[in-house]
Design an enzyme around this catalytic site. Sequence first.
Site, PDB file in Angstrom:
ATOM      1  CG  ASP A 242      35.450  32.040  38.567  1.00  0.00           C
ATOM      2  OD1 ASP A 242      36.101  33.060  37.961  1.00  0.00           O
ATOM      3  OD2 ASP A 242      34.887  32.328  39.667  1.00  0.00           O
TER       4      ASP A 242
ATOM      5  CB  CYS B  42      39.614  40.260  40.952  1.00  0.00           C
ATOM      6  SG  CYS B  42      40.483  40.714  39.490  1.00  0.00           S
TER       7      CYS B  42
ATOM      8  CE1 TYR C 148      33.600  38.575  39.100  1.00  0.00           C
ATOM      9  CE2 TYR C 148      32.748  36.732  40.398  1.00  0.00           C
ATOM     10  CZ  TYR C 148      33.266  37.263  39.135  1.00  0.00           C
ATOM     11  OH  TYR C 148      33.326  36.451  38.312  1.00  0.00           O
TER      12      TYR C 148
ATOM     13  CE1 TYR D  97      32.767  36.254  44.873  1.00  0.00           C
ATOM     14  CE2 TYR D  97      31.341  34.760  43.653  1.00  0.00           C
ATOM     15  CZ  TYR D  97      32.810  35.068  44.002  1.00  0.00           C
ATOM     16  OH  TYR D  97      33.697  34.215  43.446  1.00  0.00           O
TER      17      TYR D  97
ATOM     18  CD  GLU E 202      36.340  40.405  36.959  1.00  0.00           C
ATOM     19  OE1 GLU E 202      35.380  39.678  36.669  1.00  0.00           O
ATOM     20  OE2 GLU E 202      37.493  40.252  37.599  1.00  0.00           O
TER      21      GLU E 202
HETATM   22  C1  LIG Z   1      36.646  36.208  36.678  1.00  0.00           C
HETATM   23  C2  LIG Z   1      36.672  36.539  38.309  1.00  0.00           C
HETATM   24  N1  LIG Z   1      36.772  37.739  38.649  1.00  0.00           N
HETATM   25  C3  LIG Z   1      36.653  38.124  40.142  1.00  0.00           C
HETATM   26  C4  LIG Z   1      36.088  36.932  41.074  1.00  0.00           C
HETATM   27  C5  LIG Z   1      35.991  37.370  42.480  1.00  0.00           C
HETATM   28  O1  LIG Z   1      36.878  36.843  43.395  1.00  0.00           O
HETATM   29  C6  LIG Z   1      36.002  35.758  40.327  1.00  0.00           C
HETATM   30  N2  LIG Z   1      35.317  34.699  41.207  1.00  0.00           N
HETATM   31  N3  LIG Z   1      36.010  35.474  38.853  1.00  0.00           N
END
Ligand SMILES: Cc1ncc(CO)c(N)n1
Length: 215
Positions: free
Chosen positions: A44, A129, A133, A158, A200
């Site tokens: 990440d 993204c 989340y 989140y 995702e």
């Molecule tokens: C893969 C991924 N998608 C979205 C987010 C959220 O910003 C993250 N941290 N990582």
Amino acid sequence: MIWSKETWQQIEPVYQEIIALPFIHELKEGILPKEKFLFYIQQDALYLAEFGKVLSGIAGKLSSFEHIQAFLGFSKDTIIVEKALHETFLNESTLELKPSPTCLLYTNFMHAQLATQALPVAMASVLPCFWIYKEVGDYITEHQIPGDNPYQDWIDTYSGEEFAEAVKKAIAICDEIAETCTETQRATMTEAFVMASRMEWMFWDSAYRQEKWPV
Ligand SMILES: Cc1ncc(CO)c(N)n1
């Protein structure tokens, strides 16, 4: 119909599959093996570095001052998170960290969308993204059994107010831009959103499997 509403309907099955992932279940229960979480966080950090660049690239192509400011803000916040993750989870032994196939797929997809597609399509490509989340963060918070969870900081980030505000803003800007698009362009935006949503899912799944390069 508002673009974001009709588009979320398209990815609802993907979202349900995300919620059903063992990674998400075990994160929620606090029983996810440490090495799987570490793999995820390291990938990440690599992902967020590229995501931040794409967000500022989008900012550079926008025309409204407000939109530019918003995307530069998203980009800056992403880089701040990325730097914090690096400092906490990456050390000398992980300096050589390389992206997994899925991480590379997803980051290259976003870069390619920015480089080759119309701006509204690039924006739709980064929206999952944010949005997914937030939904996952809220889902975990709502379904959590109270008690110690080693991943609570991640969950709180989140499902928190600050992230929710950013997500609301990102959705609103995409809807505003979609209003100026033709039906065909809107459909292409939706396609990009669906594609990123699938990645995702893949990102969490690949972390659970600690995905390696086959050769
Ligand atoms: C893969 C991924 N998608 C979205 C987010 C959220 O910003 C993250 N941290 N990582």
